[in-house]
Design a protein around this motif. Structure first.
Motif, short mmCIF file in Angstrom:
data_model
loop_
_atom_site.label_atom_id
_atom_site.label_comp_id
_atom_site.label_asym_id
_atom_site.label_seq_id
_atom_site.Cartn_x
_atom_site.Cartn_y
_atom_site.Cartn_z
N GLU A 1 21.10 83.35 -23.20
CA GLU A 1 22.09 83.04 -22.19
C GLU A 1 22.56 84.28 -21.43
O GLU A 1 23.51 84.20 -20.64
CB GLU A 1 23.31 82.39 -22.85
N ALA A 2 21.91 85.43 -21.64
CA ALA A 2 22.37 86.67 -20.98
C ALA A 2 21.99 86.72 -19.52
O ALA A 2 22.42 87.62 -18.79
CB ALA A 2 21.80 87.88 -21.72
N GLY A 3 21.13 85.82 -19.06
CA GLY A 3 20.78 85.78 -17.64
C GLY A 3 19.56 86.59 -17.28
O GLY A 3 19.18 86.64 -16.10
N ILE A 4 18.94 87.25 -18.23
CA ILE A 4 17.75 88.05 -17.90
C ILE A 4 16.46 87.25 -18.13
O ILE A 4 15.37 87.73 -17.82
CB ILE A 4 17.74 89.33 -18.77
N VAL A 5 16.57 86.07 -18.68
CA VAL A 5 15.38 85.21 -18.93
C VAL A 5 15.22 84.23 -17.77
O VAL A 5 16.23 83.71 -17.26
CB VAL A 5 15.55 84.45 -20.26
N LYS A 6 13.97 84.01 -17.39
CA LYS A 6 13.71 83.06 -16.31
C LYS A 6 14.28 81.70 -16.68
O LYS A 6 14.19 81.28 -17.84
CB LYS A 6 12.20 82.92 -16.07
N PRO A 7 14.87 81.03 -15.73
CA PRO A 7 15.52 79.75 -16.02
C PRO A 7 14.57 78.74 -16.69
O PRO A 7 14.99 78.02 -17.60
CB PRO A 7 15.97 79.26 -14.65
N CYS A 8 13.32 78.69 -16.21
CA CYS A 8 12.38 77.70 -16.78
C CYS A 8 12.11 78.00 -18.24
O CYS A 8 12.04 77.11 -19.09
CB CYS A 8 11.10 77.66 -15.97
N HIS A 9 11.99 79.31 -18.56
CA HIS A 9 11.72 79.69 -19.94
C HIS A 9 12.96 79.52 -20.81
O HIS A 9 12.89 79.07 -21.97
CB HIS A 9 11.24 81.15 -19.99
N ALA A 10 14.12 79.84 -20.22
CA ALA A 10 15.39 79.68 -20.95
C ALA A 10 15.61 78.22 -21.31
O ALA A 10 16.06 77.88 -22.41
CB ALA A 10 16.54 80.22 -20.11
N GLU A 11 15.29 77.30 -20.38
CA GLU A 11 15.47 75.88 -20.64
C GLU A 11 14.57 75.41 -21.79
O GLU A 11 14.98 74.62 -22.64
CB GLU A 11 15.16 75.09 -19.36
N LEU A 12 13.33 75.94 -21.81
CA LEU A 12 12.41 75.57 -22.89
C LEU A 12 12.95 76.03 -24.23
O LEU A 12 12.93 75.30 -25.23
CB LEU A 12 11.04 76.19 -22.62
N LEU A 13 13.48 77.29 -24.26
CA LEU A 13 14.01 77.83 -25.53
C LEU A 13 15.23 77.03 -25.98
O LEU A 13 15.44 76.81 -27.18
CB LEU A 13 14.36 79.31 -25.36
N ARG A 14 16.08 76.63 -25.03
CA ARG A 14 17.24 75.81 -25.41
C ARG A 14 16.82 74.50 -26.08
O ARG A 14 17.47 74.03 -27.01
CB ARG A 14 18.09 75.52 -24.17
N GLN A 15 15.70 73.90 -25.57
CA GLN A 15 15.23 72.65 -26.16
C GLN A 15 14.87 72.84 -27.63
O GLN A 15 15.01 71.90 -28.44
CB GLN A 15 13.97 72.14 -25.39
N PHE A 16 14.44 74.07 -27.98
CA PHE A 16 14.03 74.32 -29.35
C PHE A 16 15.14 75.02 -30.16
O PHE A 16 14.87 75.58 -31.22
CB PHE A 16 12.76 75.19 -29.36
N GLN A 17 16.37 75.00 -29.60
CA GLN A 17 17.56 75.54 -30.30
C GLN A 17 17.49 77.06 -30.48
O GLN A 17 18.04 77.62 -31.42
CB GLN A 17 17.74 74.85 -31.67
#
Length: 610
Positions: free
Chosen positions: A105-121
């Protein structure tokens, strides 16, 4: 204190790497080792999840090994597609890139990749590549799910070293699996080749056995029955049949079949034209294999049946064919096809030998028959020639004796001269008949055609026989159909036919009997019938009535004169004119029916006189 803790962690890391490397080098199950590895790494890192992620060709991937804290979701065997991951990222990882994400959630990760990681907790992420040479096999990934995390250099280095060990282990495992697959494939090929060689040996022995059986027989039925029985049993097919062509190669008849589970089609005849293009290929000597739902031409067959059709051909023509049927199969192997082809070739040779033998036997029988006919003919001719000569010689000797004794009276001289004249006439008639027969059989005499007006010519021809029948107390009846057409034929030959038949009728009709002459028309043919009652020919003798020197068995052969060649000549003359003659004997009546075409192909010479 901090320094001692760092040293202890480094020692633990080194021990872990050594232990994992040792296990990876051992000859153990790779899946078990990798699962143990990710579990120990997760415990060492105190992370929530450690996975091995393997790439697909399109850069999606699947989690193939996982160790996860029960509090968090499992990703094992889940297909994952990261929309942010492409060829460029793959190149970077191939060159040793390590991805360290301390806070999603620090904002340095691409949104598409961040969304994928959130799906996997995932809250923090550490990723190192697993390489095999220049190929990016997958990723070794550590997840922190409960909170962000700062990944230490020691932890990063641990994952990198383990990724190298895992890459080597996977490479070795793949090589080992490849070797095992090659060994298994080689073993299978050896087994298949051994089976093929054994099958080839069995088929060769089968071919030799079938060849020996059919070559030792000259019976065509035995040959065909042996072929279908042996092929059907050896190949284990559901049906095998053999069909033979007729002389014109227009019909096929199933002669023999091996069909333990099929409806019988024995003796079934099929028109070649009904089988379409199939038989045009068979007639060219091709062997055909196909699968059809239903074939109504040669025999009905169940669905999903493989069919093999092989022609039986010698050097000159197609004699017939072999058909084999097998249900629920992919078809006939090349070895089976070759066996059927070779058996068909041997069958053709055996059939050819059988037919040549039959033809030779038929020729022998025909020569024997002709020899008997020749001997019989010579015997009869010599008897018929000697009889009048003997009478002539006797009459001449009596005349000479009477003249020497001066006791020859005019009455005696007249009687013996009549005998001499009659016997000379008989001798000349026999010789002429023999010469006429010879010319007819040689076939080198063409009919001399003329236009015959039957309404006028028939009564004119029959007229001399009225006086003869009156003297014999016989009745002569002539029946002419109205509007008889003119006939184009040979006047002399036709006259000879009717004269011979009327002479026969007069000789064999008793006093009080009736002789009938009837002339009619049927379509483009004229029928002339001569009947007489008072005598009957046994049914079994009718086929011989036109033989040379034939005499009716029940008649006194010395009662009537004649050469014994009259009916033979009549038959020959009728055929010479393009017609036929039939004889029937019913109810004490004999009937001869001559059928002639109205028109001959040659031009008409001139009209006949009435």
């Amino acid at each position: 204190m901090h320094r001692d803790l760092t040293l202890q962690r480094q020692i633990e890391r080194e021990r872990l790497i050594v232990a994992i490397a040792r296990r990876l080098r051992q000859d153990l199950d790779l899946d078990t080792i990798l699962n143990t590895t990710v579990t120990e790494v997760r415990q060492f890192l105190r992370s929530d999840r450690v996975v091995l992620y393997q790439f697909e060709p399109n850069w999606s991937g699947r989690v193939v090994v996982e160790s996860v804290d029960p509090r968090w979701m499992s990703l094992l065997n889940q297909l994952i597609h990261d929309p942010c991951f492409g060829a460029a990222q793959a190149v970077a990882y191939r060159h040793g890139r390590v991805s360290v994400i301390e806070n999603v959630e620090a904002g340095i990760v691409k949104p598409c990749h961040a969304e994928l990681l959130r799906q996997f907790q995932v809250r923090a992420n550490l990723v190192v590549p697993i390489l095999q040479g220049q190929r990016l096999w997958g990723l070794l990934i550590a997840h922190q799910c409960d909170a962000p995390r700062v990944w230490e250099v020691l932890e990063v280095n641990l994952l990198k070293q383990l990724a190298e060990q895992v890459g080597v282990a996977i490479k070795h495992a793949e090589l080992f699996q490849q070797v095992n697959r090659l060994a298994a494939s080689l073993e299978q090929q050896v087994q298949e080749r051994t089976a093929q060689l054994q099958m080839a040996l069995n088929f060769q022995q089968t071919l030799q056995r079938i060849t020996a059986k059919i070559r030792e027989s000259l019976d065509e039925d035995h040959i065909l029955q042996t072929v279908v029985q042996e092929l059907g049993q050896v190949l284990g097919v559901d049906c095998c049949d053999v069909a033979m062509f007729d002389a014109n190669q227009t019909e096929l008849t199933i002669c023999y079949e091996y069909a333990p589970d099929f409806p019988s089609a024995h003796h079934r005849t099929t028109q070649k034209a009904d089988l379409g293009d199939l038989y045009s290929q068979l007639l060219q000597g091709q062997i055909l294999q196909f699968c059809t739902l239903e074939l109504d031409g040669k025999r009905p067959i169940p669905a999903r049946t493989a069919v093999l059709a092989c022609p039986i051909a010698d050097e000159t023509k197609i004699l017939g064919d072999l058909w084999l049927y097998q249900q629920d199969t992919e078809g006939f192997s090349e070895a089976k096809v070759q066996l059927v082809r070779q058996v068909a070739n041997q069958c053709a040779i055996a059939l050819r030998q059988s037919r040549l033998h039959q033809a030779a036997q038929a020729q022998v029988h025909e020569l024997e028959r002709l020899d008997r006919l020749k001997d019989d003919f010579l015997s009869r001719v010599s008897h018929e020639l000697r009889s009048p000569i003997a009478n002539i010689k006797m009459s001449a000797e009596v005349l000479a004796m009477l003249m020497a004794n001066s006791s020859l009276t005019p009455e005696k001289a007249s009687r013996y001269l009549k005998i001499l004249n009659d016997e000379c006439e008989r001798e000349m008639s026999l010789i002429n008949d023999l010469l006429d027969l010879t010319r007819l059989e040689a076939g080198n005499q063409r009919p001399s055609l003329t236009l015959i007006r039957l309404q006028d010519w028939i009564p004119h021809l029959v007229e001399p026989f009225y006086l003869r029948t009156q003297q014999n107390q016989q009745t002569l009846v002539i029946t002419l159909a109205p509007n008889l057409p003119d006939l184009v034929s040979d006047l002399s030959s036709l006259g000879r036919i009717l004269t011979e038949l009327l002479n026969n009728a007069c000789k064999y009709t008793p006093a009080g009997g009736t002789i009938s002459v009837a002339v009619g028309q049927q379509q483009d043919e004229v029928q002339l019938s001569i009947s007489n009652n008072g005598v009957e020919i046994p049914l079994e003798e009718l086929p011989r009535i036109f033989d040379k020197f034939y005499r009716i068995p029940s008649s006194n052969r010395w009662q009537h004169g004649g050469t014994g060649l009259g009916l033979t000549l009549v038959k020959g003359l009728a055929e010479h004119l393009g017609g036929t003659i039939q004889a029937s004997s019913v109810n004490d009546t004999i009937t001869f029916t001559v059928t002639l075409p109205l028109h001959q192909p040659s031009p008409v010479a001139s009209p006949t006189p009435s």
